[in-house]
Design a protein around this motif. Structure first.
Motif, PDB file in Angstrom:
ATOM      1  N   ILE A 126      -1.121 -10.096   4.552  1.00 60.58           N
ATOM      2  CA  ILE A 126      -1.390  -8.648   4.603  1.00 60.58           C
ATOM      3  C   ILE A 126      -2.849  -8.371   4.248  1.00 60.58           C
ATOM      4  O   ILE A 126      -3.513  -7.545   4.875  1.00 60.58           O
ATOM      5  N   ARG A 127      -3.344  -9.073   3.258  1.00 56.26           N
ATOM      6  CA  ARG A 127      -4.746  -8.940   2.863  1.00 56.26           C
ATOM      7  C   ARG A 127      -5.676  -9.344   4.007  1.00 56.26           C
ATOM      8  O   ARG A 127      -6.650  -8.648   4.318  1.00 56.26           O
ATOM      9  N   ASP A 128      -5.380 -10.460   4.676  1.00 54.99           N
ATOM     10  CA  ASP A 128      -6.211 -10.911   5.804  1.00 54.99           C
ATOM     11  C   ASP A 128      -6.184  -9.900   6.948  1.00 54.99           C
ATOM     12  O   ASP A 128      -7.186  -9.704   7.640  1.00 54.99           O
ATOM     13  N   TRP A 129      -5.028  -9.275   7.152  1.00 56.28           N
ATOM     14  CA  TRP A 129      -4.942  -8.250   8.196  1.00 56.28           C
ATOM     15  C   TRP A 129      -5.879  -7.080   7.887  1.00 56.28           C
ATOM     16  O   TRP A 129      -6.566  -6.572   8.783  1.00 56.28           O
ATOM     17  N   LEU A 130      -5.920  -6.671   6.639  1.00 51.14           N
ATOM     18  CA  LEU A 130      -6.818  -5.576   6.257  1.00 51.14           C
ATOM     19  C   LEU A 130      -8.282  -5.963   6.483  1.00 51.14           C
ATOM     20  O   LEU A 130      -9.078  -5.161   6.988  1.00 51.14           O
ATOM     21  N   LEU A 131      -8.637  -7.192   6.127  1.00 47.97           N
ATOM     22  CA  LEU A 131     -10.015  -7.632   6.318  1.00 47.97           C
ATOM     23  C   LEU A 131     -10.361  -7.712   7.802  1.00 47.97           C
ATOM     24  O   LEU A 131     -11.484  -7.400   8.204  1.00 47.97           O
ATOM     25  N   ASP A 132      -9.388  -8.139   8.614  1.00 48.99           N
ATOM     26  CA  ASP A 132      -9.626  -8.186  10.066  1.00 48.99           C
ATOM     27  C   ASP A 132      -9.850  -6.787  10.625  1.00 48.99           C
ATOM     28  O   ASP A 132     -10.703  -6.588  11.504  1.00 48.99           O
ATOM     29  N   LEU A 133      -9.096  -5.811  10.141  1.00 47.76           N
ATOM     30  CA  LEU A 133      -9.323  -4.431  10.586  1.00 47.76           C
ATOM     31  C   LEU A 133     -10.742  -3.984  10.271  1.00 47.76           C
ATOM     32  O   LEU A 133     -11.389  -3.298  11.083  1.00 47.76           O
ATOM     33  N   SER A 134     -11.254  -4.350   9.108  1.00 42.47           N
ATOM     34  CA  SER A 134     -12.597  -3.909   8.715  1.00 42.47           C
ATOM     35  C   SER A 134     -13.666  -4.466   9.632  1.00 42.47           C
ATOM     36  O   SER A 134     -14.715  -3.847   9.815  1.00 42.47           O
ATOM     37  N   VAL A 135     -13.397  -5.622  10.235  1.00 43.11           N
ATOM     38  CA  VAL A 135     -14.389  -6.250  11.121  1.00 43.11           C
ATOM     39  C   VAL A 135     -14.198  -5.807  12.569  1.00 43.11           C
ATOM     40  O   VAL A 135     -15.174  -5.481  13.258  1.00 43.11           O
ATOM     41  N   ASN A 136     -12.950  -5.781  13.025  1.00 36.97           N
ATOM     42  CA  ASN A 136     -12.697  -5.593  14.457  1.00 36.97           C
ATOM     43  C   ASN A 136     -12.156  -4.220  14.834  1.00 36.97           C
ATOM     44  O   ASN A 136     -12.274  -3.826  16.001  1.00 36.97           O
ATOM     45  N   HIS A 137     -11.565  -3.503  13.892  1.00 37.70           N
ATOM     46  CA  HIS A 137     -10.968  -2.203  14.231  1.00 37.70           C
ATOM     47  C   HIS A 137     -11.263  -1.187  13.130  1.00 37.70           C
ATOM     48  O   HIS A 137     -10.350  -0.710  12.441  1.00 37.70           O
ATOM     49  N   PRO A 138     -12.518  -0.829  12.916  1.00 36.66           N
ATOM     50  CA  PRO A 138     -12.857   0.074  11.804  1.00 36.66           C
ATOM     51  C   PRO A 138     -12.190   1.443  11.902  1.00 36.66           C
ATOM     52  O   PRO A 138     -11.880   2.052  10.881  1.00 36.66           O
ATOM     53  N   GLU A 139     -11.943   1.912  13.130  1.00 34.45           N
ATOM     54  CA  GLU A 139     -11.316   3.227  13.263  1.00 34.45           C
ATOM     55  C   GLU A 139      -9.864   3.177  12.776  1.00 34.45           C
ATOM     56  O   GLU A 139      -9.377   4.128  12.154  1.00 34.45           O
ATOM     57  N   ARG A 140      -9.176   2.065  13.036  1.00 32.46           N
ATOM     58  CA  ARG A 140      -7.804   1.919  12.550  1.00 32.46           C
ATOM     59  C   ARG A 140      -7.795   1.713  11.039  1.00 32.46           C
ATOM     60  O   ARG A 140      -6.876   2.167  10.345  1.00 32.46           O
ATOM     61  N   LEU A 141      -8.800   1.045  10.514  1.00 30.54           N
ATOM     62  CA  LEU A 141      -8.895   0.881   9.073  1.00 30.54           C
ATOM     63  C   LEU A 141      -9.094   2.225   8.389  1.00 30.54           C
ATOM     64  O   LEU A 141      -8.454   2.507   7.358  1.00 30.54           O
ATOM     65  N   SER A 142      -9.969   3.054   8.944  1.00 33.18           N
ATOM     66  CA  SER A 142     -10.205   4.382   8.349  1.00 33.18           C
ATOM     67  C   SER A 142      -8.915   5.198   8.325  1.00 33.18           C
ATOM     68  O   SER A 142      -8.609   5.873   7.336  1.00 33.18           O
ATOM     69  N   ARG A 143      -8.160   5.118   9.406  1.00 30.13           N
ATOM     70  CA  ARG A 143      -6.888   5.845   9.455  1.00 30.13           C
ATOM     71  C   ARG A 143      -5.931   5.307   8.398  1.00 30.13           C
ATOM     72  O   ARG A 143      -5.236   6.072   7.713  1.00 30.13           O
ATOM     73  N   PHE A 144      -5.890   3.995   8.256  1.00 28.12           N
ATOM     74  CA  PHE A 144      -5.021   3.386   7.252  1.00 28.12           C
ATOM     75  C   PHE A 144      -5.429   3.819   5.845  1.00 28.12           C
ATOM     76  O   PHE A 144      -4.584   4.157   5.017  1.00 28.12           O
ATOM     77  N   LEU A 145      -6.727   3.789   5.561  1.00 27.65           N
ATOM     78  CA  LEU A 145      -7.195   4.116   4.212  1.00 27.65           C
ATOM     79  C   LEU A 145      -6.918   5.568   3.851  1.00 27.65           C
ATOM     80  O   LEU A 145      -6.690   5.890   2.685  1.00 27.65           O
ATOM     81  N   ARG A 146      -6.943   6.441   4.837  1.00 26.39           N
ATOM     82  CA  ARG A 146      -6.643   7.849   4.548  1.00 26.39           C
ATOM     83  C   ARG A 146      -5.224   8.010   4.015  1.00 26.39           C
ATOM     84  O   ARG A 146      -4.946   8.916   3.233  1.00 26.39           O
ATOM     85  N   VAL A 147      -4.332   7.126   4.436  1.00 26.51           N
ATOM     86  CA  VAL A 147      -2.932   7.244   4.040  1.00 26.51           C
ATOM     87  C   VAL A 147      -2.606   6.353   2.848  1.00 26.51           C
ATOM     88  O   VAL A 147      -1.921   6.767   1.911  1.00 26.51           O
ATOM     89  N   HIS A 148      -3.132   5.127   2.836  1.00 30.45           N
ATOM     90  CA  HIS A 148      -2.685   4.122   1.867  1.00 30.45           C
ATOM     91  C   HIS A 148      -3.807   3.607   0.978  1.00 30.45           C
ATOM     92  O   HIS A 148      -3.831   2.425   0.619  1.00 30.45           O
ATOM     93  N   HIS A 149      -4.727   4.480   0.625  1.00 33.85           N
ATOM     94  CA  HIS A 149      -5.849   4.052  -0.205  1.00 33.85           C
ATOM     95  C   HIS A 149      -5.385   3.515  -1.566  1.00 33.85           C
ATOM     96  O   HIS A 149      -6.024   2.642  -2.143  1.00 33.85           O
ATOM     97  N   LEU A 150      -4.266   4.024  -2.075  1.00 33.18           N
ATOM     98  CA  LEU A 150      -3.819   3.602  -3.400  1.00 33.18           C
ATOM     99  C   LEU A 150      -3.462   2.114  -3.423  1.00 33.18           C
ATOM    100  O   LEU A 150      -3.829   1.381  -4.354  1.00 33.18           O
ATOM    101  N   GLY A 151      -2.755   1.625  -2.407  1.00 32.60           N
ATOM    102  CA  GLY A 151      -2.406   0.221  -2.353  1.00 32.60           C
ATOM    103  C   GLY A 151      -3.616  -0.673  -2.215  1.00 32.60           C
ATOM    104  O   GLY A 151      -3.696  -1.749  -2.817  1.00 32.60           O
ATOM    105  N   VAL A 152      -4.581  -0.244  -1.426  1.00 32.54           N
ATOM    106  CA  VAL A 152      -5.799  -1.029  -1.253  1.00 32.54           C
ATOM    107  C   VAL A 152      -6.577  -1.085  -2.566  1.00 32.54           C
ATOM    108  O   VAL A 152      -7.095  -2.145  -2.948  1.00 32.54           O
ATOM    109  N   LYS A 153      -6.660   0.023  -3.277  1.00 29.90           N
ATOM    110  CA  LYS A 153      -7.372   0.012  -4.555  1.00 29.90           C
ATOM    111  C   LYS A 153      -6.657  -0.862  -5.574  1.00 29.90           C
ATOM    112  O   LYS A 153      -7.293  -1.542  -6.388  1.00 29.90           O
ATOM    113  N   ALA A 154      -5.326  -0.860  -5.540  1.00 29.28           N
ATOM    114  CA  ALA A 154      -4.574  -1.709  -6.456  1.00 29.28           C
ATOM    115  C   ALA A 154      -4.899  -3.178  -6.232  1.00 29.28           C
ATOM    116  O   ALA A 154      -4.998  -3.964  -7.180  1.00 29.28           O
ATOM    117  N   LEU A 155      -5.086  -3.569  -4.975  1.00 29.32           N
ATOM    118  CA  LEU A 155      -5.451  -4.949  -4.669  1.00 29.32           C
ATOM    119  C   LEU A 155      -6.900  -5.230  -5.039  1.00 29.32           C
ATOM    120  O   LEU A 155      -7.235  -6.334  -5.490  1.00 29.32           O
TER     121      LEU A 155
END
Length: 596
Positions: A323-352
């Motif tokens: 799951i962590r690797d998937w998030l890192l891949d989004l940051s490199v290859n799909h920044p728009e999808r990452l931004s959408r994800f962070l708007r909803v699930h920023h708490l889980g990402v910060k916890a990690l």
């Protein structure tokens, strides 16, 4: 002297065993369908293990007149001796190896599984013909503990189980209930399962289907996730842990969810184990719901949950890494999808991020933080600054953001979960990053002082304010700062806060602890909160020219109370009294009695 001993055998109360199964082992009588399907699937697997050319496995479930239910399979079947071994004994497993029922690729425990049917049936009939040869055997068992064995009718190799419902349990054997349960438990089984002539199994798991276009596969899996979850997920993650024989997908929820809510759908050797399994992924990954099949993880005795062991712990870590690797891949290859994800699930990402440096880099570069210059990632915020200053509460940020920014000391709001830990860890990914909590005393020192002439003008007013605020354990300052709409600002330095905490503890402690705590009270230097009056505000300049007297004293008290309220500071009893006193006095002056 020879001691004589007499051996006795345990007497098993079948009704007691059924009560144990229904009230303490299984969560619901619904599992009887799963147990029957597991027995059938195991029998088919055992037959193919001894005869690879045996017909393809099939399981047929048929509702019968009168509310009875029949389930048939073309598995290995049982001889008469095996019927006695497996169906009339609880816990006996000595001949499982002989039949192939102890193999790793099988699902259940034949005898206990059949006994579970007594939760919904008063009578069970089993007709079985063994692939080893010989006539068919009929075993008839009853809930009161009786059973009979005789020769049965059956030309084909396999087993047929017929259940007759017990009073009050008829609904569990109804065609609709059986169809739903069989579809839920068995739809991924490799054998062909039909209920009332309708096939309920699928040829392959959704994540195993091949597609020419990756986006087409992603859309199909998201559609599958919508059926499983009840709402369309945001993203899908492929999951695989070969050492546990685990494959499947993780669905990223499209809306926020709290830690610990919901679980995962887990299949064991393609049979549904549980739709609400917990602890499959790390706690920080609470935004993911998994649907996986595993061949190696161990079930609990009820086969409704996973057994917590080293392998499950290893699987949990591996899935978290994916799951962590998937998030890192989004940051490199799909920044728009990452931004959408962070708007909803920023708490889980910060916890990690508070424990993982790679995720900390992602948060640093992509996750917007609230600052006095607007929302922006931390990396952007510190590009032109040698120091990041932050405040620890939302109220403190709201009170100080505009003033700190105007004073050339922009700040970050660290009042939300994990923000402070993330800021303090920034040096792990950027050695040049310097982070410090904003001290209110430091901010007061950055505000513009008055000119000598202005100081002389306000000296009488400042002296009166000092006398009024002394009773409130506060000292006044006059400075010039923006925004001009703020007449007064209440600031508490870290030293003042610490000193106040110690003194409050001394007041509330008994005599012994009061003496101990007094050693920590530094009386050589007095640190008090400051009421900073804004010279740029018209009201402050007007008050500074007003003649000393009760009205001016009440005005100072009112400014003090308003600053406390604006900064969301806690009010002591003396503060509340001063606020009420000044408010009523100023109202009285605004509406004198002689005008009535």
């Amino acid at each position: 002297m020879t001691e004589h001993r007499t051996e006795h055998r345990f007497q098993v109360d079948l009704r007691g065993v059924v009560d144990l199964l229904s009230h303490h082992l299984y969560a619901s009588p619904r599992v009887y369908v799963r147990e029957l399907l597991q027995n059938a699937a195991d029998a088919i697997t055992a037959r193919h293990g001894t005869d690879p050319d045996a017909p393809a496995g099939r399981v047929v479930i048929e509702p019968l007149p009168g509310g009875a239910l029949r389930i048939s399979d073309n598995g290995i079947g049982l001889t008469q001796d095996e019927v006695h071994t497996f169906l009339a004994s609880v816990g006996r497993t000595s001949k499982r190896d002989d039949l192939g029922f102890a193999r790793q690729d099988l699902l259940g425990q034949f005898g206990i599984g059949l006994l579970s049917c007594f939760m919904v049936a008063d009578a069970i009939e089993v007709v079985s013909r063994s692939a080893k040869g010989g006539p068919a055997v009929r075993w008839s068992g009853f809930a009161d503990g009786r059973y009979t064995v005789d020769e049965g009718d059956g030309a084909e190799v396999g087993t047929t189980v017929t259940l007759r419902p017990r009073p009050g349990a008829e609904h569990w054997l109804s065609p609709a209930a059986v169809r739903d349960l069989a579809s839920s438990y068995a739809h991924l089984l490799s054998v062909d399962v039909t209920v009332d002539q309708v096939r309920v199994t699928e040829p392959q798991a959704p994540w195993e289907a091949a597609y020419d276009d990756p986006e087409q596969r992603r859309a199909a899996l998201l559609d599958y996730g919508a059926r499983v979850l009840g709402s369309r997920p945001m993203e899908v993650i492929d999951l695989s842990v070969p050492e546990a024989g685990l494959r499947g997908v993780g669905f990223v929820l499209a809306s926020p969810t709290a830690v610990g809510q919901g679980g995962h759908r887990v299949y064991l050797k393609r049979m549904l184990l549980n739709e609400d399994t917990n602890k499959l992924v790390p706690e920080w990954a609470f935004f993911v719901r998994c649907v996986v099949d595993t061949s190696m993880l161990r079930p609990t005795a009820s086969r409704e949950a996973l057994y917590e062991d080293d392998l499950l712990s290893s699987v949990r870590d591996a899935l978290g890494e994916q799951i962590r690797d998937w998030l890192l891949d989004l940051s490199v290859n799909h920044p728009e999808r990452l931004s959408r994800f962070l708007r909803v699930h920023h708490l889980g990402v910060k916890a990690l991020a508070v424990r993982d440096d790679e995720m900390l880099r992602l948060v640093d570069a992509w996750l917007p933080f609230e600052t006095s210059h607007g929302a922006m990632p931390l990396r952007t915020f510190r590009q032109s600054r040698s120091m990041i200053r932050y405040v620890e509460t939302v109220d403190e940020f709201r009170a100080l953001a505009a003033i700190a920014s105007a004073a050339g000391t922009p700040i970050v709001n660290a009042g939300f979960a994990y923000d402070t830990q993330i800021l303090e860890r920034l040096s792990r990914v950027d050695p040049q990053a310097r982070v410090r909590r904003l001290d209110s005393g430091e901010l007061a020192a950055k505000l513009e002082p008055l000119s000598p002439g202005q100081q002389e003008t306000v000296a009488p007013f400042l002296e009166l304010a000092r006398a009024v605020l002394r009773e409130l354990d506060c000292v006044p300052l006059i400075r010039q700062f923006d925004p001009v709409t703020v007449p007064a600002l209440y600031l508490v330095s870290q030293q003042a806060r610490t000193q106040d905490t110690v003194r409050r503890s001394i007041d509330s402690a008994d005599e012994l602890w009061s003496d101990v705590l007094s050693a920590f009270d530094d009386v050589t230097v007095e640190h008090r909160p400051e009421l900073v009056l804004n010279w740029r505000h018209p009201l402050i300049r007007k008050l500074a020219s007003y003649p000393p007297g009760p009205a001016l004293r009440h005005a100072v008290e009112a400014l003090y109370g308003q600053a406390l309220l604006a900064g969301h500071h806690p009010l002591r009893a003396v503060d509340t009294a001063a606020l009420n006193r000044s408010f009523l006095a100023l109202l009285d002056r605004a509406f004198p009695t002689e005008n009535l």
